[in-house]
Write a protein that holds these residues in place. Structure first.
Motif, mmCIF file in Angstrom:
data_model
loop_
_atom_site.group_PDB
_atom_site.id
_atom_site.type_symbol
_atom_site.label_atom_id
_atom_site.label_comp_id
_atom_site.label_asym_id
_atom_site.label_seq_id
_atom_site.Cartn_x
_atom_site.Cartn_y
_atom_site.Cartn_z
ATOM 1 N N THR A 74 0.580 -1.035 -0.202
ATOM 2 C CA THR A 74 0.487 -0.166 0.382
ATOM 3 C C THR A 74 0.616 1.265 -0.419
ATOM 4 O O THR A 74 1.490 1.128 0.711
ATOM 5 C CB THR A 74 -0.688 0.047 1.566
ATOM 6 N N ASP A 75 0.543 2.551 -1.070
ATOM 7 C CA ASP A 75 1.147 3.347 -0.995
ATOM 8 C C ASP A 75 0.331 4.561 -0.288
ATOM 9 O O ASP A 75 -0.311 4.768 -0.540
ATOM 10 C CB ASP A 75 1.813 3.416 -2.638
ATOM 11 N N MET A 76 1.281 4.579 0.681
ATOM 12 C CA MET A 76 0.353 6.504 1.629
ATOM 13 C C MET A 76 -0.006 6.807 0.845
ATOM 14 O O MET A 76 -0.530 8.055 0.429
ATOM 15 C CB MET A 76 1.392 6.309 2.836
ATOM 16 N N SER A 77 1.432 7.843 0.362
ATOM 17 C CA SER A 77 1.495 8.596 -0.443
ATOM 18 C C SER A 77 0.379 9.083 -1.833
ATOM 19 O O SER A 77 -0.292 10.339 -1.709
ATOM 20 C CB SER A 77 2.949 8.757 -1.139
ATOM 21 N N SER A 78 0.430 8.186 -2.542
ATOM 22 C CA SER A 78 -0.753 7.520 -3.124
ATOM 23 C C SER A 78 -2.530 7.294 -2.299
ATOM 24 O O SER A 78 -3.322 8.772 -3.394
ATOM 25 C CB SER A 78 -0.853 6.351 -4.261
ATOM 26 N N THR A 79 -2.099 7.470 -2.028
ATOM 27 C CA THR A 79 -3.707 7.485 -0.844
ATOM 28 C C THR A 79 -3.477 8.731 -0.273
ATOM 29 O O THR A 79 -5.083 9.258 -0.261
ATOM 30 C CB THR A 79 -3.755 6.449 0.353
ATOM 31 N N MET A 80 -2.433 9.784 0.157
ATOM 32 C CA MET A 80 -3.018 11.167 0.568
ATOM 33 C C MET A 80 -3.351 12.042 -0.714
ATOM 34 O O MET A 80 -3.807 12.603 -0.614
ATOM 35 C CB MET A 80 -2.056 11.350 1.318
ATOM 36 N N ALA A 81 -2.757 11.500 -1.697
ATOM 37 C CA ALA A 81 -2.505 12.113 -2.960
ATOM 38 C C ALA A 81 -4.054 11.614 -3.539
ATOM 39 O O ALA A 81 -4.684 12.910 -4.090
ATOM 40 C CB ALA A 81 -1.603 11.856 -3.875
ATOM 41 N N SER A 82 -4.846 10.882 -3.018
ATOM 42 C CA SER A 82 -5.856 11.050 -4.121
ATOM 43 C C SER A 82 -7.475 11.882 -2.880
ATOM 44 O O SER A 82 -8.139 11.519 -3.283
ATOM 45 C CB SER A 82 -6.101 9.095 -4.467
ATOM 46 N N THR A 83 -6.772 11.665 -1.924
ATOM 47 C CA THR A 83 -7.978 11.796 -0.854
ATOM 48 C C THR A 83 -7.837 13.147 -0.033
ATOM 49 O O THR A 83 -8.939 13.775 0.073
ATOM 50 C CB THR A 83 -7.882 10.774 0.472
ATOM 51 N N LEU A 84 -6.695 14.000 -0.261
ATOM 52 C CA LEU A 84 -6.872 15.357 0.575
ATOM 53 C C LEU A 84 -7.172 16.237 -0.616
ATOM 54 O O LEU A 84 -7.744 17.329 -0.711
ATOM 55 C CB LEU A 84 -5.277 15.817 0.574
ATOM 56 N N PRO A 85 -7.629 16.756 -1.540
ATOM 57 C CA PRO A 85 -8.209 17.265 -2.603
ATOM 58 C C PRO A 85 -9.978 17.165 -2.565
ATOM 59 O O PRO A 85 -10.254 18.369 -2.372
ATOM 60 C CB PRO A 85 -8.321 16.738 -4.264
ATOM 61 N N MET A 86 -10.483 15.689 -2.257
ATOM 62 C CA MET A 86 -11.661 15.645 -1.744
ATOM 63 C C MET A 86 -12.147 16.886 -0.477
ATOM 64 O O MET A 86 -13.195 17.543 -0.189
ATOM 65 C CB MET A 86 -12.283 14.000 -1.937
ATOM 66 N N ALA A 87 -11.044 16.328 0.534
ATOM 67 C CA ALA A 87 -11.083 16.874 1.756
ATOM 68 C C ALA A 87 -11.330 18.347 1.798
ATOM 69 O O ALA A 87 -12.260 19.287 1.457
ATOM 70 C CB ALA A 87 -10.077 16.495 2.858
ATOM 71 N N ALA A 88 -9.569 19.101 0.684
ATOM 72 C CA ALA A 88 -9.636 20.640 0.661
ATOM 73 C C ALA A 88 -11.372 20.851 -0.589
ATOM 74 O O ALA A 88 -11.501 22.273 -0.288
ATOM 75 C CB ALA A 88 -9.102 20.251 -0.716
ATOM 76 N N MET A 89 -11.925 20.137 -1.637
ATOM 77 C CA MET A 89 -13.062 20.771 -2.034
ATOM 78 C C MET A 89 -14.153 20.046 -0.913
ATOM 79 O O MET A 89 -14.926 21.395 -0.989
ATOM 80 C CB MET A 89 -13.295 20.150 -3.099
ATOM 81 N N PHE A 90 -14.318 19.415 -0.065
ATOM 82 C CA PHE A 90 -15.038 19.796 0.683
ATOM 83 C C PHE A 90 -15.239 20.499 1.674
ATOM 84 O O PHE A 90 -16.225 21.453 1.936
ATOM 85 C CB PHE A 90 -15.210 18.025 1.392
ATOM 86 N N LEU A 91 -13.601 21.130 2.027
ATOM 87 C CA LEU A 91 -14.192 22.270 3.482
ATOM 88 C C LEU A 91 -13.694 23.617 3.250
ATOM 89 O O LEU A 91 -13.484 24.259 4.101
ATOM 90 C CB LEU A 91 -12.703 21.694 4.219
ATOM 91 N N ARG A 92 -13.535 23.345 1.103
ATOM 92 C CA ARG A 92 -12.958 24.276 1.392
ATOM 93 C C ARG A 92 -11.991 25.353 1.824
ATOM 94 O O ARG A 92 -12.044 26.482 1.689
ATOM 95 C CB ARG A 92 -14.399 25.640 1.169
ATOM 96 N N ASN A 93 -10.723 24.195 1.934
ATOM 97 C CA ASN A 93 -9.981 24.764 2.938
ATOM 98 C C ASN A 93 -8.563 25.078 2.079
ATOM 99 O O ASN A 93 -8.054 23.685 1.075
ATOM 100 C CB ASN A 93 -9.900 23.421 4.243
ATOM 101 N N ARG A 94 -7.512 25.983 1.717
ATOM 102 C CA ARG A 94 -6.888 26.557 0.713
ATOM 103 C C ARG A 94 -5.356 26.081 1.370
ATOM 104 O O ARG A 94 -4.731 25.292 -0.190
ATOM 105 C CB ARG A 94 -6.523 27.891 0.515
ATOM 106 N N THR A 95 -5.507 25.811 2.945
ATOM 107 C CA THR A 95 -4.024 25.179 2.856
ATOM 108 C C THR A 95 -4.450 23.376 3.313
ATOM 109 O O THR A 95 -3.114 22.832 2.268
ATOM 110 C CB THR A 95 -4.051 24.678 4.918
ATOM 111 N N ILE A 96 -5.455 23.302 2.684
ATOM 112 C CA ILE A 96 -5.374 21.153 2.718
ATOM 113 C C ILE A 96 -5.331 21.327 0.796
ATOM 114 O O ILE A 96 -4.015 20.796 0.312
ATOM 115 C CB ILE A 96 -6.787 20.733 2.822
ATOM 116 N N ALA A 97 -5.607 22.501 0.510
ATOM 117 C CA ALA A 97 -5.613 22.027 -1.025
ATOM 118 C C ALA A 97 -4.059 22.290 -1.375
ATOM 119 O O ALA A 97 -3.642 21.678 -2.481
ATOM 120 C CB ALA A 97 -6.859 22.732 -2.118
ATOM 121 N N TRP A 98 -3.607 23.099 -1.405
ATOM 122 C CA TRP A 98 -2.402 23.102 -1.161
ATOM 123 C C TRP A 98 -1.256 22.090 -0.872
ATOM 124 O O TRP A 98 -0.533 21.661 -1.451
ATOM 125 C CB TRP A 98 -1.207 24.462 -1.181
ATOM 126 N N ALA A 99 -1.268 21.486 0.234
ATOM 127 C CA ALA A 99 -1.169 19.887 0.660
ATOM 128 C C ALA A 99 -1.191 19.155 -0.128
ATOM 129 O O ALA A 99 -0.136 18.343 -0.607
ATOM 130 C CB ALA A 99 -1.270 19.997 2.261
#
Length: 113
Positions: A28-53
């Motif tokens: 399991t590749d944790m980096s690819s997991t984060m790369a696919s779930t963080l954008p969804m969290a950023a769009m849901f929360l409308r948080n710019r910091t999470i989007a850039w991360a």
């Protein structure tokens, strides 16, 4: 103390064998997991910091993609970068307009005299 008998038997000693490393297809590749779930969290929360991360994780995943991962038929890492870019755009978009009060509600509170 020296009269105690040593109960260890040399014929029962089992040498250590390191477990085989996991194959790239099953790990399991944790980096690819984060790369696919963080954008969804950023769009849901409308948080710019999470989007850039999420963009940072996506670019790291894209740059560290191996030919074995490409051959395994997984989602290309470039899609994660694209998804992270969309999350940045969405996080900078203005929100929905707020309703304008029409005055038909309860009257404003009056200061006590």
């Amino acid at each position: 103390m020296s009269n105690k008998k040593d109960m260890r038997r040399p014929d029962l000693i089992v040498p250590y064998q390191a477990p085989p490393p996991p194959s790239p297809e099953t790990s399991t590749d944790m980096s690819s997991t984060m790369a696919s779930t963080l954008p969804m969290a950023a769009m849901f929360l409308r948080n710019r910091t999470i989007a850039w991360a999420s963009m940072s994780f996506a670019v790291q995943t894209w740059l560290s993609e191996t030919p074995a991962q490409k051959a395994a038929g997984k989602q290309p890492a470039l899609f994660s970068v694209l998804f992270a870019a969309i999350s940045i755009v969405v996080s900078y978009m203005p929100g929905a307009p707020r309703p304008i009060p029409t005055g038909a509600g309860a009257p404003a509170a009056q200061p006590a005299q």
